[in-house]
Write a protein that holds these residues in place. Structure first.
Motif, mmCIF file in Angstrom:
data_model
loop_
_atom_site.group_PDB
_atom_site.id
_atom_site.type_symbol
_atom_site.label_atom_id
_atom_site.label_comp_id
_atom_site.label_asym_id
_atom_site.label_seq_id
_atom_site.Cartn_x
_atom_site.Cartn_y
_atom_site.Cartn_z
ATOM 1 N N MET A 91 -21.462 18.510 -14.096
ATOM 2 C CA MET A 91 -22.671 18.478 -13.763
ATOM 3 C C MET A 91 -23.052 19.367 -12.720
ATOM 4 S SD MET A 91 -25.026 17.286 -15.056
ATOM 5 C CE MET A 91 -27.346 16.895 -14.808
ATOM 6 N N MET A 92 -22.498 19.789 -12.115
ATOM 7 C CA MET A 92 -22.723 20.928 -11.078
ATOM 8 C C MET A 92 -22.293 22.606 -11.262
ATOM 9 S SD MET A 92 -23.962 21.675 -8.117
ATOM 10 C CE MET A 92 -24.024 22.516 -6.209
ATOM 11 N N ILE A 93 -21.438 23.011 -11.644
ATOM 12 C CA ILE A 93 -21.344 23.812 -12.401
ATOM 13 C C ILE A 93 -22.168 24.174 -13.901
ATOM 14 C CG2 ILE A 93 -19.369 25.009 -13.736
ATOM 15 C CD1 ILE A 93 -17.265 22.924 -13.215
ATOM 16 N N THR A 94 -22.606 22.748 -14.539
ATOM 17 C CA THR A 94 -23.763 23.158 -15.480
ATOM 18 C C THR A 94 -25.132 23.787 -15.399
ATOM 19 O OG1 THR A 94 -22.593 21.687 -17.532
ATOM 20 C CG2 THR A 94 -24.992 21.577 -17.734
ATOM 21 N N HIS A 141 -22.343 25.465 -24.956
ATOM 22 C CA HIS A 141 -20.647 26.389 -25.179
ATOM 23 C C HIS A 141 -21.629 27.830 -25.834
ATOM 24 C CE1 HIS A 141 -19.046 22.564 -24.045
ATOM 25 N NE2 HIS A 141 -18.130 23.386 -23.236
ATOM 26 N N LEU A 142 -22.404 27.504 -26.545
ATOM 27 C CA LEU A 142 -23.414 28.807 -27.423
ATOM 28 C C LEU A 142 -23.234 29.568 -26.052
ATOM 29 C CD1 LEU A 142 -23.840 29.695 -30.360
ATOM 30 C CD2 LEU A 142 -25.249 28.666 -30.323
ATOM 31 N N LEU A 143 -24.275 28.774 -25.161
ATOM 32 C CA LEU A 143 -24.888 29.984 -24.593
ATOM 33 C C LEU A 143 -23.964 31.103 -23.607
ATOM 34 C CD1 LEU A 143 -27.240 31.454 -22.651
ATOM 35 C CD2 LEU A 143 -27.065 29.059 -20.941
ATOM 36 N N GLY A 144 -22.139 29.723 -23.498
ATOM 37 C CA GLY A 144 -21.581 30.556 -22.696
ATOM 38 C C GLY A 144 -20.237 31.797 -23.441
ATOM 39 N N TRP A 145 -20.546 31.411 -24.851
ATOM 40 C CA TRP A 145 -19.919 32.394 -25.733
ATOM 41 C C TRP A 145 -21.039 33.359 -26.077
ATOM 42 C CZ3 TRP A 145 -15.371 32.745 -26.012
ATOM 43 C CH2 TRP A 145 -14.329 31.763 -25.980
ATOM 44 N N MET A 146 -22.442 33.261 -26.534
ATOM 45 C CA MET A 146 -23.309 34.140 -26.073
ATOM 46 C C MET A 146 -23.396 35.712 -25.324
ATOM 47 S SD MET A 146 -25.908 36.059 -26.207
ATOM 48 C CE MET A 146 -27.112 35.769 -24.279
ATOM 49 N N ALA A 153 -19.864 41.365 -15.026
ATOM 50 C CA ALA A 153 -19.182 40.578 -13.565
ATOM 51 C C ALA A 153 -19.746 39.093 -13.756
ATOM 52 C CB ALA A 153 -18.501 41.031 -12.378
ATOM 53 N N VAL A 154 -20.944 39.502 -13.409
ATOM 54 C CA VAL A 154 -21.888 37.835 -12.662
ATOM 55 C C VAL A 154 -22.235 37.283 -14.093
ATOM 56 C CG1 VAL A 154 -24.828 37.427 -12.674
ATOM 57 C CG2 VAL A 154 -23.050 39.010 -10.911
ATOM 58 N N MET A 155 -21.791 37.765 -15.385
ATOM 59 C CA MET A 155 -22.665 36.948 -16.640
ATOM 60 C C MET A 155 -21.015 37.321 -17.064
ATOM 61 S SD MET A 155 -24.636 40.986 -19.262
ATOM 62 C CE MET A 155 -24.552 39.481 -20.748
ATOM 63 N N LEU A 156 -19.721 37.283 -17.014
ATOM 64 C CA LEU A 156 -18.461 37.254 -17.254
ATOM 65 C C LEU A 156 -18.359 35.594 -16.840
ATOM 66 C CD1 LEU A 156 -15.976 39.524 -17.667
ATOM 67 C CD2 LEU A 156 -17.272 38.525 -19.874
ATOM 68 N N VAL A 157 -18.712 35.849 -14.785
ATOM 69 C CA VAL A 157 -18.105 34.552 -14.294
ATOM 70 C C VAL A 157 -19.138 33.183 -14.691
ATOM 71 C CG1 VAL A 157 -18.996 33.049 -12.458
ATOM 72 C CG2 VAL A 157 -17.933 35.571 -12.411
ATOM 73 N N THR A 158 -20.612 33.677 -14.864
ATOM 74 C CA THR A 158 -21.577 32.849 -15.979
ATOM 75 C C THR A 158 -20.957 32.393 -16.839
ATOM 76 O OG1 THR A 158 -23.844 33.955 -14.747
ATOM 77 C CG2 THR A 158 -24.154 32.479 -16.662
ATOM 78 N N ALA A 159 -20.530 33.126 -18.041
ATOM 79 C CA ALA A 159 -19.789 32.562 -19.393
ATOM 80 C C ALA A 159 -18.932 31.579 -18.767
ATOM 81 C CB ALA A 159 -19.793 33.673 -20.273
ATOM 82 N N ALA A 160 -18.020 31.702 -17.944
ATOM 83 C CA ALA A 160 -16.964 30.536 -17.856
ATOM 84 C C ALA A 160 -17.336 29.770 -17.031
ATOM 85 C CB ALA A 160 -16.046 31.216 -16.408
ATOM 86 N N LEU A 174 -20.515 28.629 -18.210
ATOM 87 C CA LEU A 174 -21.157 27.896 -18.727
ATOM 88 C C LEU A 174 -20.294 27.421 -20.451
ATOM 89 C CD1 LEU A 174 -23.826 29.749 -19.573
ATOM 90 C CD2 LEU A 174 -23.488 27.496 -18.960
ATOM 91 N N LEU A 175 -18.894 27.545 -20.115
ATOM 92 C CA LEU A 175 -17.519 26.869 -21.070
ATOM 93 C C LEU A 175 -16.784 26.330 -20.862
ATOM 94 C CD1 LEU A 175 -17.016 30.899 -22.725
ATOM 95 C CD2 LEU A 175 -17.471 29.056 -23.586
ATOM 96 N N LEU A 176 -16.677 26.016 -19.670
ATOM 97 C CA LEU A 176 -15.771 25.291 -18.315
ATOM 98 C C LEU A 176 -16.898 23.143 -18.831
ATOM 99 C CD1 LEU A 176 -14.005 26.810 -16.046
ATOM 100 C CD2 LEU A 176 -13.193 26.413 -17.873
#
Length: 126
Positions: A1-4, A75-80, A114-121, A123-125
Motif C-alpha cells: 500500500m505504501m509503495i502505491t 499497472h497501466l499507469l506504470g506502463w504508460m 530517472a524519476v519517471m522510471l522509479v515511479t513506474a517501477a 507502480l508496477l511492483l
C-alpha cells in the motif's frame, strides 16, 4: 500500500509538472524554450506555432496521467510512464545535439527520465 501511495504521489507531481511546463510553452514560449535548453524566438515565422504545439501536447500528457490516477489503473499507469520516458530521454538528446547546457540535458531531462522510471517501477511492483 505504501509503495502505491508513493507511486501515485510521484505520478501526480509528474502530471502537475508537465501541465505547468505545457502551460508555460503556451503562455510564455520564449522563457519556456530557454528553460527546455534550446532557446527559440516565438516571433520568428512558425516557431511560435511549434512552441504552442509542444505546450498543448505536454498538457495533454499530464492529463493522461491524471485520468489513469483517477481510474486507479496502477499497472497501466506504470506502463504508460515507462513508455513516456522516451520523451525526456529524447529531450535530453535534442538539447545535447543542439549545443544546449549539459545541466539542462542531463540535470533536467535526464533526471526527469530517472524519476519517471522509479515511479513506474513503484507502480508496477505494487
Amino acid at each position: 500500500m505504501m509503495i502505491t501511495t508513493i507511486g501515485y504521489t510521484l505520478s501526480g507531481l509528474i502530471a502537475a509538472g508537465i501541465i505547468v511546463i505545457g502551460a508555460r510553452f503556451v503562455l510564455a514560449p520564449r522563457v519556456a524554450a530557454a528553460g527546455y535548453g534550446v532557446p527559440a524566438d516565438p516571433d520568428q515565422g512558425a516557431v511560435g506555432a511549434y512552441l504552442s504545439v509542444k505546450g498543448v501536447r505536454d498538457i495533454a500528457s499530464g492529463l493522461v496521467v491524471i485520468v489513469l490516477l483517477v481510474a486507479g489503473a496502477t499497472h497501466l499507469l506504470g506502463w504508460m510512464l515507462v513508455a513516456a520516458t522516451v520523451i525526456p530521454v529524447a529531450d535530453a538528446v535534442i538539447v545535447h545535439r543542439s549545443g544546449g547546457p549539459k545541466s539542462i540535458s542531463l540535470g533536467i531531462h535526464g533526471a526527469t527520465a530517472a524519476v519517471m522510471l522509479v515511479t513506474a517501477a513503484l507502480l508496477l511492483l505494487s
